[in-house]
Scaffold this active site. Structure first.
Site, PDB file in Angstrom:
ATOM      1  N   LYS A  12       0.844  -1.210   0.000  1.00 52.52           N
ATOM      2  CA  LYS A  12       0.000   0.000   0.000  1.00 52.52           C
ATOM      3  C   LYS A  12       0.868   1.243   0.000  1.00 52.52           C
ATOM      4  O   LYS A  12       2.053   1.230   0.384  1.00 52.52           O
ATOM      5  CB  LYS A  12      -0.940   0.010   1.202  1.00 52.52           C
ATOM      6  CG  LYS A  12      -0.254   0.011   2.589  1.00 52.52           C
ATOM      7  CD  LYS A  12       0.218   1.364   3.074  1.00 52.52           C
ATOM      8  CE  LYS A  12       0.857   1.317   4.454  1.00 52.52           C
ATOM      9  NZ  LYS A  12       1.573   2.556   4.821  1.00 52.52           N
ATOM     10  N   GLY A 100       9.504  -0.974   5.061  1.00 53.63           N
ATOM     11  CA  GLY A 100       9.593   0.180   4.171  1.00 53.63           C
ATOM     12  C   GLY A 100       8.405   1.114   4.185  1.00 53.63           C
ATOM     13  O   GLY A 100       8.303   1.988   3.324  1.00 53.63           O
ATOM     14  N   ALA A 107       0.542  -7.107   5.245  1.00 49.54           N
ATOM     15  CA  ALA A 107       0.075  -7.913   4.120  1.00 49.54           C
ATOM     16  C   ALA A 107       0.224  -9.394   4.422  1.00 49.54           C
ATOM     17  O   ALA A 107      -0.684 -10.196   4.154  1.00 49.54           O
ATOM     18  CB  ALA A 107       0.850  -7.542   2.851  1.00 49.54           C
ATOM     19  N   ASP A 139      -2.723  -1.579  10.055  1.00 49.62           N
ATOM     20  CA  ASP A 139      -2.766  -1.643   8.594  1.00 49.62           C
ATOM     21  C   ASP A 139      -3.281  -2.976   8.060  1.00 49.62           C
ATOM     22  O   ASP A 139      -3.520  -3.115   6.862  1.00 49.62           O
ATOM     23  CB  ASP A 139      -1.360  -1.414   8.009  1.00 49.62           C
ATOM     24  CG  ASP A 139      -0.887   0.029   8.147  1.00 49.62           C
ATOM     25  OD1 ASP A 139      -1.727   0.903   8.450  1.00 49.62           O
ATOM     26  OD2 ASP A 139       0.323   0.277   7.959  1.00 49.62           O
TER      27      ASP A 139
END
Length: 309
Positions: A12, A100, A107, A139
């Site tokens: 994302k 990063g 994920a 997230d």
């Protein structure tokens, strides 16, 4: 049971990250506009005698292979809810940059959760899966959903957003990572300094930009470029001053917009089209300001079970 299940899950970029004040639980209220992009990890789960994790791909040596990995935590959480053992081998084929600011770990958590649900036939509802995702991290729910969404709360309360076109991106991957808690702490420190030591209690409630949401809806890249913001960018650059040179290199090469992705240190460059993306990528590669460069686009779908071979 199927012998294995593989789930593909996207990275994302935050096209807007508006950060409010510190909450009593230590988190910050956010208005976080997520856009999933076409860099993917693939998470494969296979029945095993006990839970174990392996990882391959770029920077796989930086990925924890113990119970701290979000993929392991996802398997354990789903198993606990359904009264079974998390006896699976989880293999992560990693292509999302590690540490990063592109939600690679999140994920993997979403991917493992969906894969285990399919492997075990638990039949968990979408609501249950999203609830587990929210327990795992801020997230992780978006990694399951993909596309574009507004994240409220600490980012876990999602409202899907319409996207009217394809947005082209170049990502410059930096050496090493940045600690997300450290970046938030530096954001608070910088606000304290700019406020003359008056504290950060009066930070306004974060709100999404109407212009940015409209640009997403209409697929207008120049309008999106004019509206992207990241309240953590100054903090990330303060902790990693070399990021300023990377941002300048991409902007100088013609990117429509440049920003730190999430808490960094990956930097993101919005470009007009694929051809312009290659030009910006070439300039970034030759600038000596980053470790590697990736070119992709979005919005991309969320976690998806792949067909078996």
């Amino acid at each position: 049971m199927s012998p294995s299940v593989t789930v593909r899950v996207p990275a994302k970029v935050n096209v807007q990250l508006a950060v409010g004040g510190v909450r009593p639980d230590g988190f910050h209220d956010l208005a976080n506009v997520f856009l999933a992009v076409g860099l993917y990890d693939e998470v494969t789960v296979t029945p095993a005698e006990e839970l174990r994790i392996t990882c391959s791909g770029p920077d796989s040596g930086q990925v924890p292979l113990d119970a701290s990995n979000l993929a392991a935590r996802a398997a354990l959480a789903l198993a606990a809810r359904h009264g079974r053992e998390a006896a699976v081998h989880i293999h992560i084929d990693k292509d999302i940059p590690v540490a990063g600011g592109m939600a690679g770990g999140s994920a993997d958590g979403a991917g493992a959760l969906l894969a285990c649900d399919a492997l075990w036939g638990t039949g968990a509802s979408r609501e249950e899966l999203l609830d587990i995702c929210a327990e795992l991290g801020s997230d992780v729910p978006f990694s399951l959903v993909g596309g574009a969404a507004l994240g409220r709360g600490r980012g876990e309360i999602l409202t899907p957003l319409p996207v009217g076109g394809t947005f082209h991106w170049v990502f410059a991957v930096a050496d090493g990572g940045l600690s997300t808690p450290a970046v938030y702490a530096e954001c608070d420190r910088l606000r304290e300094v700019s406020g003359g030591g008056s504290g950060v209690a009066d930070v306004p409630a974060p709100e999404p930009s109407p212009a940015l949401l409209d640009a997403l809806r209409t697929g207008d890249a120049p309008a999106l470029a004019a509206a992207v913001t990241n309240d953590l960018q100054a903090a990330a650059v303060s902790l990693r001053p070399s990021l300023a040179a990377t941002l300048a290199a991409g902007t100088g090469a013609g990117a429509l917009a440049a920003l730190v992705s999430g808490s960094g240190p990956t930097t993101a460059f919005l470009v007009r089209d694929e051809e312009e993306g290659e030009k910006v990528a070439d300039a970034l590669r030759s600038s000596g300001t980053c470790r590697s460069v990736r070119v992709t686009s979005g919005a991309a779908p969320g976690a998806t079970v792949l067909p078996t071979a």
